[in-house]
Scaffold this active site. Structure first.
Site, short mmCIF file in Angstrom:
data_model
loop_
_atom_site.label_atom_id
_atom_site.label_comp_id
_atom_site.label_asym_id
_atom_site.label_seq_id
_atom_site.Cartn_x
_atom_site.Cartn_y
_atom_site.Cartn_z
N GLY A 1 52.63 40.34 -21.54
CA GLY A 1 52.46 42.03 -21.23
C GLY A 1 50.91 42.17 -21.52
O GLY A 1 50.00 42.33 -20.45
N GLY A 2 50.33 42.62 -23.00
CA GLY A 2 48.88 42.42 -22.85
C GLY A 2 47.84 42.10 -21.82
O GLY A 2 46.62 42.31 -21.18
N GLY B 1 53.14 41.26 -28.29
CA GLY B 1 52.20 42.50 -29.34
C GLY B 1 51.65 42.31 -30.11
O GLY B 1 50.80 43.34 -31.32
N SER C 1 53.02 37.33 -27.24
CA SER C 1 51.79 37.25 -27.42
C SER C 1 51.23 36.04 -26.83
O SER C 1 50.38 34.98 -26.98
CB SER C 1 51.07 37.10 -28.58
OG SER C 1 51.39 38.46 -29.24
N HIS D 1 64.70 44.53 -21.93
CA HIS D 1 63.28 43.87 -22.87
C HIS D 1 63.50 44.50 -23.89
O HIS D 1 64.28 46.37 -24.51
CB HIS D 1 62.24 45.38 -21.91
CG HIS D 1 61.27 44.51 -23.05
ND1 HIS D 1 60.57 44.69 -24.36
CD2 HIS D 1 60.17 43.51 -22.57
CE1 HIS D 1 59.57 44.54 -24.52
NE2 HIS D 1 59.04 43.58 -23.36
N ASN E 1 54.37 41.96 -17.04
CA ASN E 1 54.67 43.75 -17.58
C ASN E 1 53.38 44.12 -18.13
O ASN E 1 53.43 43.79 -19.01
CB ASN E 1 55.78 42.84 -18.79
CG ASN E 1 56.41 44.22 -19.32
OD1 ASN E 1 56.22 45.26 -18.39
ND2 ASN E 1 57.31 44.13 -20.68
N TRP E 2 53.19 45.64 -17.04
CA TRP E 2 52.02 45.69 -17.56
C TRP E 2 53.04 47.16 -18.62
O TRP E 2 51.84 48.05 -19.15
CB TRP E 2 52.07 46.73 -15.46
CG TRP E 2 50.86 45.89 -15.79
CD1 TRP E 2 50.50 44.67 -15.49
CD2 TRP E 2 50.12 45.95 -14.57
NE1 TRP E 2 49.60 43.99 -14.87
CE2 TRP E 2 49.93 45.39 -14.04
CE3 TRP E 2 49.58 47.56 -13.46
CZ2 TRP E 2 48.25 44.64 -13.03
CZ3 TRP E 2 49.01 47.72 -12.26
CH2 TRP E 2 48.14 46.15 -11.68
N LYS E 3 54.27 47.21 -18.16
CA LYS E 3 55.11 48.32 -19.63
C LYS E 3 53.86 50.00 -19.08
O LYS E 3 54.06 49.94 -17.88
CB LYS E 3 54.22 48.00 -21.17
CG LYS E 3 54.93 46.79 -21.31
CD LYS E 3 54.83 46.64 -22.54
CE LYS E 3 55.35 44.95 -23.25
NZ LYS E 3 55.11 44.53 -24.50
N GLU F 1 61.93 36.45 -25.38
CA GLU F 1 60.68 36.96 -25.93
C GLU F 1 60.62 37.77 -27.77
O GLU F 1 61.97 38.75 -28.32
CB GLU F 1 60.44 38.24 -25.78
CG GLU F 1 60.08 38.76 -24.11
CD GLU F 1 58.90 39.46 -23.37
OE1 GLU F 1 58.68 39.30 -22.95
OE2 GLU F 1 60.22 40.56 -23.93
N GLU G 1 61.26 46.34 -25.54
CA GLU G 1 61.24 48.08 -26.05
C GLU G 1 62.26 48.95 -25.61
O GLU G 1 62.74 50.22 -26.41
CB GLU G 1 60.07 47.85 -25.52
CG GLU G 1 58.81 47.86 -26.08
CD GLU G 1 57.70 47.22 -25.48
OE1 GLU G 1 57.57 47.55 -24.08
OE2 GLU G 1 56.91 46.04 -26.09
P1 PGA Z 1 52.53 40.49 -25.37
O1 PGA Z 1 54.20 41.25 -24.19
O2 PGA Z 1 52.57 39.58 -24.11
O3 PGA Z 1 51.36 41.95 -24.95
O4 PGA Z 1 53.13 39.91 -26.56
C1 PGA Z 1 54.82 40.73 -23.67
C2 PGA Z 1 55.79 41.70 -23.43
O5 PGA Z 1 56.57 42.43 -24.69
O6 PGA Z 1 56.75 41.51 -22.80
#
Ligand code: PGA
Length: 249
Positions: free
Chosen positions: A233-234, A173, A212, A97, A11-13, A167, A99
């Site tokens: 994500g990251g 993050g 994470s 998600h 997930n590149w956000k 999640e 967010e």
């Molecule tokens: P993260 O994000 O791996 O950077 O913690 C995961 C996500 O929000 O899908």
């Protein structure tokens, strides 16, 4: 419980420009040299879905969106529909998600209608659930996640290809992750809720863990019972890190 092949989805956000396609090329070459033992997907921002789909064509990497509207088209300035993502080359879409739930106030009901839209367009939804730190500390994690699963998955998902991603909001993050026991406890609860809601037809749909995930912890997390993959994500932004996670599956 029998599990289908694991799914590692990036997930590149809101990250990624045309220049980021170089990382995708590196990933593609590495997977061509040594094929993954799992499904691999990348969910870039909507602006890159089409180009990324072209860049990975024939390489076995699936492409997804990060959200869609429930409507197919109309007067929704700035909106992107499931049909548009499909048209651009996506086969998956992340929905609900945390967010988006937090920043845009997305409810379980809205997420459910977006999942119906994904099915209508021929996309497989990845429906996200997860508790906040306050809910975890109050001992409510399992109950919160169970309620989100029951209310965010439309009945139309029964027998369809989809995934749920667990999640924990506090793990996204932050570098923090639940213990393997905590992950197993919630994943078992998610599976039970999925079966209660959709019947045994959902017993093979993967339940991804997200929050994470890194090359250093991926192998252990992916070995937990009922963990059917990861939403990353990251660590999905750099081919080397994402590959490290893929090799742990
Ligand atoms: P993260 O994000 O791996 O950077 O913690 C995961 C996500 O929000 O899908």
């Amino acid at each position: 419980m029998k599990q289908s092949v694991k799914l590692i989805a990036g997930n590149w956000k809101m990250n990624g420009l045309a220049a980021s396609l170089g990382e995708v090329e590196t990933l593609r070459e590495a997977l061509a040299a040594e094929p993954a033992a799992c499904r691999v997907a990348l969910c870039p921002p909507a602006t890159l879905v089409h180009r990324l789909a072209g860049a990975v064509a024939g390489g076995g990497i699936e492409v997804g969106g990060q959200d869609c509207r429930a409507e197919a088209s109309g007067a929704y300035t700035g909106g992107v529909s499931a049909e548009m993502l499909k048209d651009a080359g996506a086969t998956l879409v992340i929905l609900g998600h945390s967010e988006r739930r937090q920043e845009f106030g997305e409810s379980d009901l809205l997420v459910s209608s977006k999942a119906e839209a994904a099915l209508r367009a021929g996309l497989s939804p990845i429906v996200c659930v997860g508790e906040t730190l306050a809910q975890r500390e109050a001992g409510e994690a399992v109950e919160v996640v169970r309620r989100q699963v029951m209310n965010s998955l439309p009945l139309a998902l029964a027998g369809q290809a989809f995934a749920v991603a667990y999640e924990p909001v506090w793990a996204i993050g932050t570098g923090l992750t639940p213990t393997l026991e905590q992950i197993e406890e919630v994943h078992r609860a998610v599976r039970a809720a999925m079966i209660e809601r959709l019947g045994l037809a959902s017993a093979a749909a993967p339940i991804l863990y997200g929050g994470s995930v890194k090359p250093e912890n991926a192998r252990d997390i992916l070995a937990v019972p009922e963990v059917g993959g990861a939403l990353v994500g990251g660590a999905s932004l750099k081919a080397a890190d994402f590959l490290g996670i893929i090799r742990g599956a």
